[in-house]
Scaffold this motif. Structure first.
Motif, PDB file in Angstrom:
ATOM      1  N   ASN A   1      50.660   2.829  62.027  1.00  0.00           N
ATOM      2  CA  ASN A   1      49.849   1.816  62.722  1.00  0.00           C
ATOM      3  C   ASN A   1      48.414   2.328  62.916  1.00  0.00           C
ATOM      4  O   ASN A   1      47.440   1.597  62.701  1.00  0.00           O
ATOM      5  N   GLU A   2      48.301   3.587  63.295  1.00  0.00           N
ATOM      6  CA  GLU A   2      46.968   4.153  63.516  1.00  0.00           C
ATOM      7  C   GLU A   2      46.185   4.223  62.201  1.00  0.00           C
ATOM      8  O   GLU A   2      44.995   3.896  62.145  1.00  0.00           O
ATOM      9  N   LEU A   3      46.857   4.642  61.140  1.00  0.00           N
ATOM     10  CA  LEU A   3      46.180   4.749  59.840  1.00  0.00           C
ATOM     11  C   LEU A   3      45.715   3.375  59.347  1.00  0.00           C
ATOM     12  O   LEU A   3      44.629   3.232  58.791  1.00  0.00           O
ATOM     13  N   VAL A   4      46.542   2.358  59.581  1.00  0.00           N
ATOM     14  CA  VAL A   4      46.146   1.001  59.162  1.00  0.00           C
ATOM     15  C   VAL A   4      44.930   0.548  59.963  1.00  0.00           C
ATOM     16  O   VAL A   4      43.975  -0.011  59.409  1.00  0.00           O
ATOM     17  N   TYR A   5      44.949   0.820  61.246  1.00  0.00           N
ATOM     18  CA  TYR A   5      43.789   0.425  62.076  1.00  0.00           C
ATOM     19  C   TYR A   5      42.507   1.080  61.543  1.00  0.00           C
ATOM     20  O   TYR A   5      41.452   0.464  61.479  1.00  0.00           O
ATOM     21  N   ASP A   6      42.629   2.342  61.100  1.00  0.00           N
ATOM     22  CA  ASP A   6      41.464   3.070  60.582  1.00  0.00           C
ATOM     23  C   ASP A   6      41.146   2.722  59.124  1.00  0.00           C
ATOM     24  O   ASP A   6      40.249   3.316  58.527  1.00  0.00           O
ATOM     25  N   GLY A   7      41.919   1.814  58.518  1.00  0.00           N
ATOM     26  CA  GLY A   7      41.676   1.411  57.128  1.00  0.00           C
ATOM     27  C   GLY A   7      42.162   2.445  56.118  1.00  0.00           C
ATOM     28  O   GLY A   7      41.814   2.381  54.939  1.00  0.00           O
ATOM     29  N   GLN A   8      42.979   3.412  56.539  1.00  0.00           N
ATOM     30  CA  GLN A   8      43.460   4.452  55.623  1.00  0.00           C
ATOM     31  C   GLN A   8      44.815   4.025  55.034  1.00  0.00           C
ATOM     32  O   GLN A   8      45.866   4.594  55.356  1.00  0.00           O
ATOM     33  N   TRP A   9      44.765   3.019  54.189  1.00  0.00           N
ATOM     34  CA  TRP A   9      45.992   2.405  53.669  1.00  0.00           C
ATOM     35  C   TRP A   9      46.780   3.357  52.769  1.00  0.00           C
ATOM     36  O   TRP A   9      48.004   3.360  52.781  1.00  0.00           O
ATOM     37  N   LYS A  10      46.096   4.143  51.975  1.00  0.00           N
ATOM     38  CA  LYS A  10      46.799   5.063  51.061  1.00  0.00           C
ATOM     39  C   LYS A  10      47.579   6.111  51.876  1.00  0.00           C
ATOM     40  O   LYS A  10      48.729   6.431  51.566  1.00  0.00           O
ATOM     41  N   GLU A  11      46.948   6.613  52.932  1.00  0.00           N
ATOM     42  CA  GLU A  11      47.611   7.606  53.785  1.00  0.00           C
ATOM     43  C   GLU A  11      48.793   6.956  54.517  1.00  0.00           C
ATOM     44  O   GLU A  11      49.846   7.570  54.696  1.00  0.00           O
ATOM     45  N   ALA A  12      48.611   5.699  54.917  1.00  0.00           N
ATOM     46  CA  ALA A  12      49.717   4.979  55.570  1.00  0.00           C
ATOM     47  C   ALA A  12      50.894   4.838  54.593  1.00  0.00           C
ATOM     48  O   ALA A  12      52.060   5.009  54.976  1.00  0.00           O
ATOM     49  N   LEU A  13      50.576   4.566  53.332  1.00  0.00           N
ATOM     50  CA  LEU A  13      51.633   4.446  52.320  1.00  0.00           C
ATOM     51  C   LEU A  13      52.372   5.778  52.145  1.00  0.00           C
ATOM     52  O   LEU A  13      53.607   5.808  52.056  1.00  0.00           O
ATOM     53  N   ASP A  14      51.619   6.865  52.115  1.00  0.00           N
ATOM     54  CA  ASP A  14      52.264   8.185  51.974  1.00  0.00           C
ATOM     55  C   ASP A  14      53.260   8.414  53.114  1.00  0.00           C
ATOM     56  O   ASP A  14      54.367   8.891  52.892  1.00  0.00           O
ATOM     57  N   ARG A  15      52.868   8.056  54.328  1.00  0.00           N
ATOM     58  CA  ARG A  15      53.772   8.231  55.475  1.00  0.00           C
ATOM     59  C   ARG A  15      55.003   7.331  55.337  1.00  0.00           C
ATOM     60  O   ARG A  15      56.123   7.753  55.609  1.00  0.00           O
TER      61      ARG A  15
END
Ligand code: FAD
Ligand code: SF4
Length: 498
Positions: free
Chosen positions: A77-91
């Protein structure tokens, strides 16, 4: 935590849905995707509460708490808020092999356990999950990732539902050679033939299966173990076997004239309807077109039958359930963080309400008998109403005298659940079963080892009819145990005692 005041400033916003009257004219998915701005606001609602019940994945008796695959929800959720979609996908990919399936069809026990749900609407976890994986595909981040080395060990997986696919994915990543045997013409189990296109388009299932193929997993379709290939042959050619054949033995309605024409099990109807979409949707062997359709069974499978009948342009569809309507709010014995057993308006019911001006659900109804014409075709069915009353301190179901009713019917679909796995394969393999006909495993909850050496079992076959997300979890866990078994003994074919 993305934004400290998110849960105070933003309300929960559901994904937009296609117009119910329009969407029953085709078979496309009815849920649409959120905009960038909505995604940012919705992910900002996560409080990062410190003890994220949403991620626990626990079972208490028959209750569920949180996500069964332990998705790292506050982190993405935090990564999506920050626009870090690729990192969110890795998680996300660390815990869930197939978020595109759960992001569409999971009933989201995580949301019932979200801390914000104690006194507000929960975070839209499921739609954030779906958006992360779909952006992964859109941006080309989800690509085949074959293992760097092969162990030389061969594993046979019987059944290509979510449990079989998750086990195959995990073991393939470990370098084992994985062959999935599936009796149907397409892989996916109930993801392919069961859950209708409106909830999960079949291109989405095929997209994942192709990816798994490109990573080295072999699929042998139209191959029924016990018929086309024997267990003896499997044993000779593999180091271990995992059985993931589901629990699709349907429960029947023991009523007079049950054998009449026009009465079918829900799965037969849903499977044929999905197969017909490949050629002509209206040319399915069991069509609801122009018919009075009665669905017996008030659960989710019945709801999928209602939505399918509407798309085939039925005359009218009603659905009988033997239980009363669920309450609007949680009952006292169903507190947070348990999965909420509350009233929901499923997609098919909303469609019937808006297009046919009728809620198809009829509560506390029992089917008594079917009537037929001279040629043995069903023409109507008789019902009786029941009610729940407390007798001697126990809640019992009682028939209501004088509540008999006759309903016109040209097509009757039986959707009252499943009694367990189909027994033929289990008998063929000599696997022990428990008192409910499920495959017996050493420790019913944590161990996936069956009574046969080198043979493991996972998914609905082991736990009874459940959910896609539980099948994925079981697939992951059985793979871990199978891998440990393969690592321990390098000459496992001999332990099969052929
Ligand atoms: C109509 C319907 C709708 C559902 N909707 C949802 C939903 O919206 N959300 C949700 O979370 N869950 C839903 N479920 C439940 C969910 O689909 C199942 O819990 C899940 O698919 C179980 O996965 P599985 O891998 O154990 O078995 P399955 O998906 O049942 O797959 C078993 C596979 O084994 C194959 N097989 C069987 N015998 C053999 C053999 N001898 N040889 C080779 N292959 C064989 C079968 O053909 C099948 O492909 C639904 C179930 C139904 C029936
Ligand atoms: S898999 Fe289901 S329970 Fe887990 S985060 Fe996704 S929607 Fe929630």
């Amino acid at each position: 935590m993305g934004y400290i005041r998110g849960f105070l400033e933003f309300d929960r916003k559901e994904n937009p849905k296609r117009d119910p009257v329009e969407r029953i004219k085709d078979w496309g998915e009815y849920v649409m995707r959120h905009s960038d701005e909505d995604m940012k606001e919705q992910s900002a609602r996560c409080m990062d509460c410190g003890t994220p019940f949403c991620h626990t994945g626990a079972e208490w008796d028959r209750d569920m708490v949180g996500c069964p695959v332990n998705n790292l929800i506050p982190e993405w959720n935090e990564l999506v808020y920050d626009g870090q979609w690729k990192e969110a996908l890795d998680r996300l990919e660390e815990t869930n092999n197939f978020p595109e399936f759960t992001g569409r069809v999971c009933p989201a026990p995580c949301e019932g356990s979200c801390t914000l749900a104690i006194n507000d609407d929960p975070v839209t976890i499921k739609s954030i999950e779906n958006e992360i994986i779909e952006r992964g595909f859109d941006n080309g981040w989800v690509t085949p990732n074959p293992p760097q080395h092969r162990t030389g060990k061969r594993v046979a997986i019987i059944g290509s539902g979510p449990a079989g696919l998750a086990a195959a994915d995990q073991l393939n990543q470990k370098g084992h050679t994985v062959i999935v045997y599936e009796r149907d013409d397409r892989a996916g189990g109930l993801l392919m033939y069961g859950i209708p296109n409106m909830k999960l388009e079949k291109e989405t299932v095929e997209r994942r299966v192709h990816l798994l193929e490109e990573e080295g997993i072999e699929f042998k379709l139209n191959t029924e173990i016990g018929e086309d290939v024997t267990y003896e042959e499997l044993k000779r050619n593999h180091d271990a076997v995992i059985v993931c054949t589901g629990a699709q033995q349907p429960r029947d309605v023991p009523a007079e004239n049950r054998e009449s024409q026009g009465i079918h099990f829900a799965m037969e109807y849903l499977t044929e309807s999905t197969k017909a979409l490949e050629t002509d949707p209206q040319k399915t062997p069991i069509s609801a077109k122009g018919k009075n359709v009665i669905v017996i069974g008030g659960g989710d499978t019945g709801a999928d039958c209602v939505a399918t009948a509407l798309r085939q342009e039925c005359k009218r569809v009603v659905q009988f359930g033997k239980h009363p309507a669920s309450p609007e709010d949680r009952d006292e014995d169903n507190p947070w963080p348990l999965f909420p057993m509350t009233y929901t308006l499923e997609y098919g019911y909303k469609e019937s309400l808006e297009a046919y001006n009728e809620d198809p659900r009829k509560y506390e109804v029992l089917t008594q008998s079917f009537q037929t014409d001279d040629e043995g075709n069903v023409t109507s069915l008789n019902t009786l109403n029941v009610e729940k009353v407390v007798e001697n301190g126990r809640l019992v179901t009682k028939e209501i005298p004088g509540s008999e009713q006759e309903w016109e019917a040209d097509l009757v679909l039986i959707a009252i659940g499943f009694t367990g796995p189909e027994p033929e394969l289990l008998e063929h393999m000599g696997l022990e079963t428990d008192e409910r006909g499920r495959v017996w495993t050493v420790d019913g909850t944590k161990d996936y080892t069956t009574s046969e050496p080198g043979v493991f079992a996972a998914g609905d076959l082991r736990r009874g009819q459940s959910l896609v997300v539980w099948a994925i979890r079981e697939g992951r866990e059985v793979a871990e145990q199978c891998d440990a078994y393969l690592e321990k003994d390098s000459s496992l074919k001999s332990s099969f005692a052929v």
